[in-house]
Design a protein around this motif. Sequence first.
Motif, PDB file in Angstrom:
ATOM      1  N   LEU A 142       0.827  -1.215   0.000  1.00  0.00           N
ATOM      2  CA  LEU A 142       0.000   0.000   0.000  1.00  0.00           C
ATOM      3  C   LEU A 142       0.859   1.263   0.000  1.00  0.00           C
ATOM      4  O   LEU A 142       0.528   2.253  -0.662  1.00  0.00           O
ATOM      5  CB  LEU A 142      -0.956  -0.002   1.185  1.00  0.00           C
ATOM      6  N   LEU A 143       1.954   1.258   0.725  1.00  0.00           N
ATOM      7  CA  LEU A 143       2.867   2.413   0.757  1.00  0.00           C
ATOM      8  C   LEU A 143       3.460   2.656  -0.619  1.00  0.00           C
ATOM      9  O   LEU A 143       3.474   3.804  -1.104  1.00  0.00           O
ATOM     10  CB  LEU A 143       3.968   2.169   1.794  1.00  0.00           C
ATOM     11  N   LEU A 144       3.927   1.610  -1.283  1.00  0.00           N
ATOM     12  CA  LEU A 144       4.492   1.763  -2.630  1.00  0.00           C
ATOM     13  C   LEU A 144       3.415   2.180  -3.641  1.00  0.00           C
ATOM     14  O   LEU A 144       3.659   3.035  -4.502  1.00  0.00           O
ATOM     15  CB  LEU A 144       5.153   0.468  -3.079  1.00  0.00           C
ATOM     16  N   PHE A 145       2.239   1.599  -3.538  1.00  0.00           N
ATOM     17  CA  PHE A 145       1.152   1.926  -4.446  1.00  0.00           C
ATOM     18  C   PHE A 145       0.748   3.398  -4.325  1.00  0.00           C
ATOM     19  O   PHE A 145       0.598   4.094  -5.333  1.00  0.00           O
ATOM     20  CB  PHE A 145      -0.042   1.001  -4.165  1.00  0.00           C
ATOM     21  N   THR A 146       0.584   3.904  -3.122  1.00  0.00           N
ATOM     22  CA  THR A 146       0.220   5.315  -2.945  1.00  0.00           C
ATOM     23  C   THR A 146       1.351   6.234  -3.371  1.00  0.00           C
ATOM     24  O   THR A 146       1.097   7.309  -3.917  1.00  0.00           O
ATOM     25  CB  THR A 146      -0.185   5.612  -1.487  1.00  0.00           C
ATOM     26  N   THR A 147       2.586   5.840  -3.176  1.00  0.00           N
ATOM     27  CA  THR A 147       3.722   6.653  -3.626  1.00  0.00           C
ATOM     28  C   THR A 147       3.724   6.784  -5.148  1.00  0.00           C
ATOM     29  O   THR A 147       3.920   7.868  -5.690  1.00  0.00           O
ATOM     30  CB  THR A 147       5.048   6.035  -3.145  1.00  0.00           C
ATOM     31  N   VAL A 148       3.488   5.679  -5.829  1.00  0.00           N
ATOM     32  CA  VAL A 148       3.438   5.714  -7.301  1.00  0.00           C
ATOM     33  C   VAL A 148       2.265   6.570  -7.776  1.00  0.00           C
ATOM     34  O   VAL A 148       2.406   7.378  -8.692  1.00  0.00           O
ATOM     35  CB  VAL A 148       3.359   4.276  -7.864  1.00  0.00           C
ATOM     36  N   LEU A 149       1.114   6.432  -7.154  1.00  0.00           N
ATOM     37  CA  LEU A 149      -0.039   7.248  -7.533  1.00  0.00           C
ATOM     38  C   LEU A 149       0.218   8.731  -7.315  1.00  0.00           C
ATOM     39  O   LEU A 149      -0.116   9.560  -8.174  1.00  0.00           O
ATOM     40  CB  LEU A 149      -1.278   6.824  -6.745  1.00  0.00           C
ATOM     41  N   LEU A 150       0.802   9.084  -6.187  1.00  0.00           N
ATOM     42  CA  LEU A 150       1.119  10.486  -5.920  1.00  0.00           C
ATOM     43  C   LEU A 150       2.132  11.026  -6.920  1.00  0.00           C
ATOM     44  O   LEU A 150       2.026  12.166  -7.369  1.00  0.00           O
ATOM     45  CB  LEU A 150       1.630  10.672  -4.490  1.00  0.00           C
ATOM     46  N   PHE A 151       3.114  10.205  -7.278  1.00  0.00           N
ATOM     47  CA  PHE A 151       4.106  10.633  -8.259  1.00  0.00           C
ATOM     48  C   PHE A 151       3.450  10.886  -9.616  1.00  0.00           C
ATOM     49  O   PHE A 151       3.688  11.906 -10.260  1.00  0.00           O
ATOM     50  CB  PHE A 151       5.206   9.578  -8.381  1.00  0.00           C
ATOM     51  N   LEU A 152       2.599   9.953 -10.047  1.00  0.00           N
ATOM     52  CA  LEU A 152       1.917  10.120 -11.332  1.00  0.00           C
ATOM     53  C   LEU A 152       0.983  11.323 -11.308  1.00  0.00           C
ATOM     54  O   LEU A 152       0.895  12.082 -12.267  1.00  0.00           O
ATOM     55  CB  LEU A 152       1.141   8.850 -11.688  1.00  0.00           C
ATOM     56  N   TYR A 153       0.294  11.521 -10.214  1.00  0.00           N
ATOM     57  CA  TYR A 153      -0.632  12.654 -10.103  1.00  0.00           C
ATOM     58  C   TYR A 153       0.125  13.979 -10.123  1.00  0.00           C
ATOM     59  O   TYR A 153      -0.284  14.916 -10.784  1.00  0.00           O
ATOM     60  CB  TYR A 153      -1.457  12.544  -8.825  1.00  0.00           C
ATOM     61  N   SER A 154       1.257  14.055  -9.439  1.00  0.00           N
ATOM     62  CA  SER A 154       1.996  15.319  -9.397  1.00  0.00           C
ATOM     63  C   SER A 154       2.592  15.649 -10.757  1.00  0.00           C
ATOM     64  O   SER A 154       2.643  16.806 -11.151  1.00  0.00           O
ATOM     65  CB  SER A 154       3.085  15.284  -8.327  1.00  0.00           C
ATOM     66  N   ASN A 155       3.030  14.657 -11.519  1.00  0.00           N
ATOM     67  CA  ASN A 155       3.553  14.917 -12.861  1.00  0.00           C
ATOM     68  C   ASN A 155       2.448  15.328 -13.816  1.00  0.00           C
ATOM     69  O   ASN A 155       2.629  16.201 -14.648  1.00  0.00           O
ATOM     70  CB  ASN A 155       4.272  13.690 -13.415  1.00  0.00           C
ATOM     71  N   ALA A 156       1.313  14.718 -13.715  1.00  0.00           N
ATOM     72  CA  ALA A 156       0.193  15.084 -14.572  1.00  0.00           C
ATOM     73  C   ALA A 156      -0.302  16.478 -14.219  1.00  0.00           C
ATOM     74  O   ALA A 156      -0.766  17.220 -15.072  1.00  0.00           O
ATOM     75  CB  ALA A 156      -0.931  14.068 -14.422  1.00  0.00           C
ATOM     76  N   ASP A 157      -0.181  16.862 -12.970  1.00  0.00           N
ATOM     77  CA  ASP A 157      -0.662  18.157 -12.498  1.00  0.00           C
ATOM     78  C   ASP A 157       0.143  19.309 -13.103  1.00  0.00           C
ATOM     79  O   ASP A 157      -0.404  20.372 -13.356  1.00  0.00           O
ATOM     80  CB  ASP A 157      -0.557  18.182 -10.974  1.00  0.00           C
ATOM     81  N   ILE A 158       1.415  19.116 -13.356  1.00  0.00           N
ATOM     82  CA  ILE A 158       2.265  20.165 -13.918  1.00  0.00           C
ATOM     83  C   ILE A 158       1.791  20.551 -15.317  1.00  0.00           C
ATOM     84  O   ILE A 158       1.787  21.715 -15.691  1.00  0.00           O
ATOM     85  CB  ILE A 158       3.739  19.696 -13.961  1.00  0.00           C
ATOM     86  N   ASN A 159       1.352  19.578 -16.095  1.00  0.00           N
ATOM     87  CA  ASN A 159       0.966  19.831 -17.478  1.00  0.00           C
ATOM     88  C   ASN A 159      -0.520  20.106 -17.657  1.00  0.00           C
ATOM     89  O   ASN A 159      -0.961  20.376 -18.764  1.00  0.00           O
ATOM     90  CB  ASN A 159       1.372  18.637 -18.346  1.00  0.00           C
ATOM     91  N   ASN A 160      -1.285  20.017 -16.597  1.00  0.00           N
ATOM     92  CA  ASN A 160      -2.724  20.233 -16.680  1.00  0.00           C
ATOM     93  C   ASN A 160      -3.011  21.714 -16.497  1.00  0.00           C
ATOM     94  O   ASN A 160      -2.844  22.266 -15.417  1.00  0.00           O
ATOM     95  CB  ASN A 160      -3.426  19.401 -15.598  1.00  0.00           C
TER      96      ASN A 160
END
Length: 175
Positions: free
Chosen positions: A20-38
């Motif tokens: 769960l820790l790794l899964f949420t870390t990956v999701l947060l990373f993907l969300y933060s990268n997508a947020d820069i270009n949105n």
Amino acid sequence: MNRKGQIFTIDLLIALFIFLLLFTTVLLFLYSNADINNSYSSYYSQITSDYINNLAVQGANSLLGSQGYPTNWPSLSCSQIKQLGLMHNSLEASSNKLYALTTLPVSCISSMLKAGDSFNITFYYLNGSMLKVNGNPITAGFSIDYSSSYVASIQRFVVLSPGNEIIRLSYTEWS
């Protein structure tokens, strides 16, 4: 007593926690990268807003922070000017330099101030009427597009030489 079953349960809980820790870390990373270009995200909006505001502050400070280089820039061509500055001395703006600002090509002002294609420089008296030198309104740049997503307007006050009258610079950037 059989402890083997208890150890297996603890191992399973630890593995589940790590997953769960790794899964949420990956999701947060993907969300933060997508947020820069949105362009609709608040993070993107803040970066763009800060950038436009910094351009306006730098432009206003550049104009009212120096005499320009060389100091006789109103009599030179754009290619000979290194820096635009409107000051007569450290306290007073030069009416001759203000007038010369209106005669420069917009592309020259844009490259000197690193302003891009979306800026407006206008001077006003304290009563709100536009400053005029030799009968010409002191304004440079483009008409302000208030329908833009980001608009930053910086106001500065300075004494006009000659006459010792206080005037207001309105420097606006937008995108």
